[in-house]
Design an enzyme around this catalytic site. Structure first.
Site, mmCIF file in Angstrom:
data_model
loop_
_atom_site.group_PDB
_atom_site.id
_atom_site.type_symbol
_atom_site.label_atom_id
_atom_site.label_comp_id
_atom_site.label_asym_id
_atom_site.label_seq_id
_atom_site.Cartn_x
_atom_site.Cartn_y
_atom_site.Cartn_z
ATOM 1 C CG ASP A 76 31.094 -12.746 -64.289
ATOM 2 O OD1 ASP A 76 31.549 -12.515 -65.435
ATOM 3 O OD2 ASP A 76 30.525 -11.879 -63.597
ATOM 4 C CE LYS A 135 55.821 -21.878 -75.807
ATOM 5 N NZ LYS A 135 54.638 -21.949 -74.984
#
Ligand code: F6P
Length: 332
Positions: free
Chosen positions: A137, A223
């Site tokens: 993390d 896109k």
């Protein structure tokens, strides 16, 4: 200045890994074991984290015990999240084993919860404790990186690259959920590295709706597919939540969700994690020799640093806001 005169001489140490496993933990165990033995100390491996400390699951480690482990993911000492260690009674049992096996100092490799446990233990009992940041993390304050973070980041990027192939082929939006608990380091940096269109992270809590912003910024205008990396944080509701919202609020988009899950924690550690773990493991023994206790050994600007454990676990590690700008600009 630490007064070494009144400190008990260290002859034997114990090592344990706790919480979620992270690639590079074995490299750290190896480095601690070999540095301690080089110093003339005995080393006990404590199995299944604090569970083994409470249950007396100790085995002596030799130089050979850690051979052929630096490249392996997971942890050879196994790990657990111990509820019993959260109680003073559990920690009392653990201390009895520390005395029984003649352990003079304890080294804990783990994340936020594990180092908090180490801190509680050190407050109640007279045992020097050294923490090593071991979590994918990257959420421990005072260290630029934690053991396992770099490998997990690379694993995520490899997966996102693959998902991009199918996203492009179908003109789809993919919401990809990554781990990180309440920290967005994995999400933000994997988004930059994989060229994602957006990242939704808990640290970026403004009044602006991150999904609206993503759609408004012209998702799919120029896109034919989009990748949004979503941090698993409960605050945001995860990838499913955003996919559902798009389906309801912006019908017409072809949406899919991928939750990468525990594959992010596995695999052979990257060179960076192996070197980091080796340096931190070696430094933990130096720290004990210097008389340090109740600190986490971390890395800052490529230099070893000692951070009081209470700071490492309590203070929130901020995410560099520049990373948010970089992604916003580069994903236009
Ligand atoms: O702390 C490491 C971590 O992988 C987090 O990113 C994640 O939220 C959690 O552990 C998952 O824990 P478990 O393996 O117990 O499901």
């Amino acid at each position: 200045m630490i007064n070494l005169e009144f400190m008990k001489e260290i002859k034997t140490i114990g090592i344990l890994t706790s919480g979620g496993d992270a690639p590079g933990m074995n490299a750290a165990i190896r480095a601690i074991t070999r540095s301690a033995i080089f110093n003339g100390w005995r080393v006990f491996g404590i199995y299944r984290g604090y569970e083994g400390l409470i249950g007396g699951d100790f085995k002596e480690l030799t130089t050979e015990s850690v051979s052929n482990t630096i490249q392996k993911g997971g942890t050879i000492l196994k790990t657990a999240r111990s509820k019993e260690f959260m109680t003073p009674e559990g920690r009392e049992k653990a201390y009895a084993n520390i005395q029984k096996f003649g352990v003079d100092a304890l080294i804990v490799i783990g994340g936020n919860g594990s180092l908090s446990g180490a801190q509680d233990f050190a407050k109640e009992h007279d045992v020097p404790v050294i923490g090593l940041p071991g979590t994918i993390d990257n959420d421990l304050y005072g260290t630029d990186s934690t053991i396992g973070y770099d490998t997990a980041l690379n694993t995520i990027v490899e997966c996102v690259d693959k998902i991009r192939d199918t996203a492009n082929s179908h003109d789809r939006i993919f919401f990809i959920e990554v781990m990180g608990r309440d920290a967005g380091f994995l999400a933000q940096n994997s988004a930059i590295a994989a060229g994602a269109e957006a990242a939704i992270i808990p640290e970026d809590q403004t009044d602006i709706d991150q999904l609206e912003q993503f759609i408004a910024h012209g998702c799919r205008k120029s896109k034919n597919s989009s990748i949004v990396i979503v941090s698993e944080s409960k605050k945001d509701g995860g990838a499913m939540h955003y996919a559902e919202r798009v389906k309801k609020e912006y019908p017409g988009y072809d949406v899919r969700v991928t939750i990468l899950g525990h594959l992010q924690r596995g695999g052979s550690p990257s060179a960076y994690d192996r070197i980091l773990a080796s340096r931190l493991g070696y430094a933990s023994i130096e720290a004990l020799q210097e008389g340090q206790r109740n600190i986490m050994v971390g890395i800052s600007d490529d230099k070893i640093v000692y951070v009081p454990i209470n700071k490492a676990v309590k203070k929130n590690k901020p995410i560099d806001k520049e990373l948010i700008d970089v992604l916003a600009v580069l994903s236009i």
